[in-house]
Write a protein that holds these residues in place. Structure first.
Motif, mmCIF file in Angstrom:
data_model
loop_
_atom_site.group_PDB
_atom_site.id
_atom_site.type_symbol
_atom_site.label_atom_id
_atom_site.label_comp_id
_atom_site.label_asym_id
_atom_site.label_seq_id
_atom_site.Cartn_x
_atom_site.Cartn_y
_atom_site.Cartn_z
ATOM 1 N N SER A 165 3.255 6.372 -5.377
ATOM 2 C CA SER A 165 2.464 7.263 -5.663
ATOM 3 C C SER A 165 1.098 6.990 -4.672
ATOM 4 C CB SER A 165 1.808 7.458 -6.817
ATOM 5 O OG SER A 165 1.524 6.423 -7.476
ATOM 6 N N PHE A 166 0.287 7.774 -4.288
ATOM 7 C CA PHE A 166 -1.001 7.763 -3.707
ATOM 8 C C PHE A 166 -1.784 7.543 -4.854
ATOM 9 C CE2 PHE A 166 -4.076 6.865 -0.536
ATOM 10 C CZ PHE A 166 -5.176 7.885 -0.569
ATOM 11 N N SER A 167 -2.090 6.424 -5.368
ATOM 12 C CA SER A 167 -3.044 6.369 -6.601
ATOM 13 C C SER A 167 -4.600 6.518 -5.908
ATOM 14 C CB SER A 167 -2.963 5.424 -7.215
ATOM 15 O OG SER A 167 -1.691 4.804 -7.813
ATOM 16 N N GLU A 168 -5.559 7.187 -6.754
ATOM 17 C CA GLU A 168 -6.851 7.075 -6.195
ATOM 18 C C GLU A 168 -7.338 5.550 -6.306
ATOM 19 O OE1 GLU A 168 -9.075 9.556 -9.262
ATOM 20 O OE2 GLU A 168 -7.046 9.955 -9.962
ATOM 21 N N SER A 169 -8.531 5.416 -5.621
ATOM 22 C CA SER A 169 -9.016 4.042 -5.576
ATOM 23 C C SER A 169 -9.625 3.666 -7.053
ATOM 24 C CB SER A 169 -10.587 4.082 -4.788
ATOM 25 O OG SER A 169 -11.207 3.075 -4.799
ATOM 26 N N GLN A 170 -9.244 2.267 -7.096
ATOM 27 C CA GLN A 170 -9.629 1.557 -8.294
ATOM 28 C C GLN A 170 -11.024 1.254 -8.671
ATOM 29 O OE1 GLN A 170 -7.024 1.839 -10.264
ATOM 30 N NE2 GLN A 170 -5.860 -0.175 -10.268
ATOM 31 N N LEU B 60 0.958 -1.272 0.090
ATOM 32 C CA LEU B 60 0.107 -0.013 -0.055
ATOM 33 C C LEU B 60 0.789 1.055 -0.197
ATOM 34 C CD1 LEU B 60 -2.863 -0.595 2.837
ATOM 35 C CD2 LEU B 60 -3.242 -0.434 0.235
ATOM 36 N N ALA B 61 0.421 2.508 -0.619
ATOM 37 C CA ALA B 61 1.094 3.757 -0.342
ATOM 38 C C ALA B 61 1.057 4.137 0.953
ATOM 39 C CB ALA B 61 0.302 4.616 -1.182
ATOM 40 N N ARG B 62 2.005 4.620 1.553
ATOM 41 C CA ARG B 62 2.321 4.810 3.134
ATOM 42 C C ARG B 62 0.959 5.672 3.579
ATOM 43 N NH1 ARG B 62 8.618 6.819 2.838
ATOM 44 N NH2 ARG B 62 7.858 7.398 0.741
ATOM 45 N N LYS B 63 0.594 6.671 2.649
ATOM 46 C CA LYS B 63 -0.413 7.158 3.275
ATOM 47 C C LYS B 63 -1.800 6.439 3.520
ATOM 48 C CE LYS B 63 -3.651 11.324 2.255
ATOM 49 N NZ LYS B 63 -3.896 12.352 1.107
ATOM 50 N N ARG B 64 -1.899 5.667 2.800
ATOM 51 C CA ARG B 64 -3.218 4.519 2.908
ATOM 52 C C ARG B 64 -2.763 3.610 3.887
ATOM 53 N NH1 ARG B 64 -6.610 2.863 -0.964
ATOM 54 N NH2 ARG B 64 -7.156 5.021 -1.724
ATOM 55 N N GLN B 65 -1.742 3.287 4.158
ATOM 56 C CA GLN B 65 -1.292 2.380 5.303
ATOM 57 C C GLN B 65 -1.408 2.910 6.563
ATOM 58 O OE1 GLN B 65 1.391 -0.739 4.317
ATOM 59 N NE2 GLN B 65 1.587 -1.014 6.498
ATOM 60 N N ARG B 66 -1.134 4.175 6.503
ATOM 61 C CA ARG B 66 -1.159 4.974 7.796
ATOM 62 C C ARG B 66 -2.945 5.201 8.088
ATOM 63 N NH1 ARG B 66 2.586 8.438 6.108
ATOM 64 N NH2 ARG B 66 1.333 9.972 5.466
ATOM 65 N N ILE C 209 6.445 -20.697 3.422
ATOM 66 C CA ILE C 209 7.270 -19.852 2.407
ATOM 67 C C ILE C 209 7.251 -18.623 3.042
ATOM 68 C CG2 ILE C 209 7.067 -19.012 0.274
ATOM 69 C CD1 ILE C 209 5.211 -21.072 -0.719
ATOM 70 N N PRO C 210 8.669 -17.907 3.039
ATOM 71 C CA PRO C 210 8.807 -16.721 3.630
ATOM 72 C C PRO C 210 8.302 -15.617 2.966
ATOM 73 C CG PRO C 210 10.927 -17.485 2.838
ATOM 74 C CD PRO C 210 10.012 -18.775 2.580
ATOM 75 N N ILE C 211 7.826 -14.566 3.595
ATOM 76 C CA ILE C 211 7.189 -13.278 3.023
ATOM 77 C C ILE C 211 8.442 -12.226 2.838
ATOM 78 C CG2 ILE C 211 5.907 -11.191 3.475
ATOM 79 C CD1 ILE C 211 4.098 -13.240 5.388
ATOM 80 N N ALA C 212 8.416 -11.595 1.641
ATOM 81 C CA ALA C 212 9.360 -10.415 1.116
ATOM 82 C C ALA C 212 8.543 -9.284 1.102
ATOM 83 C CB ALA C 212 10.219 -10.715 0.051
ATOM 84 N N GLY C 213 8.441 -8.677 2.375
ATOM 85 C CA GLY C 213 7.743 -7.208 2.193
ATOM 86 C C GLY C 213 8.550 -5.966 1.890
ATOM 87 N N ASP C 214 9.874 -6.113 1.699
ATOM 88 C CA ASP C 214 10.661 -5.275 1.414
ATOM 89 C C ASP C 214 11.338 -5.018 0.177
ATOM 90 O OD1 ASP C 214 12.034 -7.317 1.618
ATOM 91 O OD2 ASP C 214 13.696 -6.642 3.263
ATOM 92 N N VAL C 215 10.650 -5.659 -1.041
ATOM 93 C CA VAL C 215 11.372 -5.799 -2.248
ATOM 94 C C VAL C 215 10.676 -4.688 -3.450
ATOM 95 C CG1 VAL C 215 12.070 -8.114 -1.839
ATOM 96 C CG2 VAL C 215 9.859 -7.681 -2.867
ATOM 97 N N VAL C 216 9.522 -4.276 -3.170
ATOM 98 C CA VAL C 216 8.894 -3.269 -3.931
ATOM 99 C C VAL C 216 8.156 -2.372 -3.182
ATOM 100 C CG1 VAL C 216 6.986 -4.794 -4.355
ATOM 101 C CG2 VAL C 216 7.545 -3.085 -5.991
ATOM 102 N N ARG C 217 8.208 -1.005 -3.483
ATOM 103 C CA ARG C 217 7.655 -0.110 -2.914
ATOM 104 C C ARG C 217 6.394 0.707 -3.632
ATOM 105 N NH1 ARG C 217 12.262 3.362 -1.261
ATOM 106 N NH2 ARG C 217 12.433 4.216 -3.133
ATOM 107 N N ARG C 218 5.757 1.171 -3.159
ATOM 108 C CA ARG C 218 4.472 1.909 -3.660
ATOM 109 C C ARG C 218 4.575 3.369 -3.436
ATOM 110 N NH1 ARG C 218 -1.435 -0.766 -4.533
ATOM 111 N NH2 ARG C 218 -2.128 0.733 -5.960
#
Length: 242
Positions: A170-175, A133-139, A159-168
């Protein structure tokens, strides 16, 4: 000297579960009826009528996998159920995203994984990548629902989680109300690969909550494949029925 265990016995654990359920009864995320002690998220009746896709039984060629052909080096793809807004099954997703129930994602992740694993869906997968998620949305939300689903899948599959390999970025509008072209334009450039060496040469499972056109997964996947020699599979709770 005998070692005396301080861990609660099975009988004590069962009693504590029943007592907690009596004091704070849990409701089925679909119909709202009280859950039995051995039920999670949904009651057995709703679970029986869940609109499962069974895509994982033909994971290389199904309605969802075809969304990603040509655009990604896709291996397997499966949504657990067909998603329709305002349906009883859709209530689970609403609980997870908008009613502050991250634990729902984890429990659904476990349920999905147990069913899909029986058909070999996770074989050969090295890492789980939750769509960030974008940081603003996650906050605003306090958690990333895709990460919660990934935790449940990881608990079952190991299976391990890789939560640090791709960053979002822009704060995109809702889809939600966008058409196919609008969805693609909304997520173009939204993701950035930040840890290429961790995913290079790996088979990745991208995890999201709902897939509609596949635009978000494609945008995220295109960044991940920049790491080189990357294979991609996709799992989601739901796929929107067109």
């Amino acid at each position: 000297m005998h070692h005396v265990s301080t861990l609660p016995s099975m009988r004590e654990t069962s009693f504590l579960s029943r007592l907690l359920d009596l004091l704070a009864p849990r409701a089925c995320a679909m119909c709202g009826q009280r859950l039995a002690v051995d039920e999670e998220v949904v009651c057995s009746m709703c679970n029986l009528h869940l609109p499962r896709t069974y895509f994982w039984q033909d994971a290389y060629d199904n309605e969802m996998a075809r969304l990603f052909w040509i655009q990604l080096p896709i291996e397997r793809a499966a949504a657990w159920m067909f998603y329709q807004p305002h349906s009883q099954a859709g209530n689970m997703i609403y609980d997870l995203k908008y009613r502050n129930h991250p634990e729902t994602g984890e429990m659904i992740g476990r349920m999905m994984a147990e069913e899909m694993m029986a058909d070999g869906f996770f074989e050969g997968i090295d890492l789980i990548v939750p769509v960030p998620l974008a940081r603003k949305r996650q906050r605003q939300r306090g958690y990333n629902q895709s990460m919660e689903i990934a935790k449940g899948i990881s608990q079952v599959t190991r299976i391990p989680i890789a939560g640090d390999v791709v960053r979002r970025n822009s704060f995109s509008e809702s889809q939600t109300r966008k058409n196919r072209q609008g969805r693609q334009e909304n997520v173009e450039g939204a993701f950035e690969l930040v840890n290429a060496e961790k995913v290079s040469g790996k088979h990745l499972l991208i995890v999201d909550d709902i897939v509609t056109t596949g635009a978000t997964i494609i945008a995220c996947g295109k960044e991940l494949v920049k790491a080189g020699d990357v294979k991609v599979s996709v799992a989601s709770i739901g796929m929107t029925k067109g």
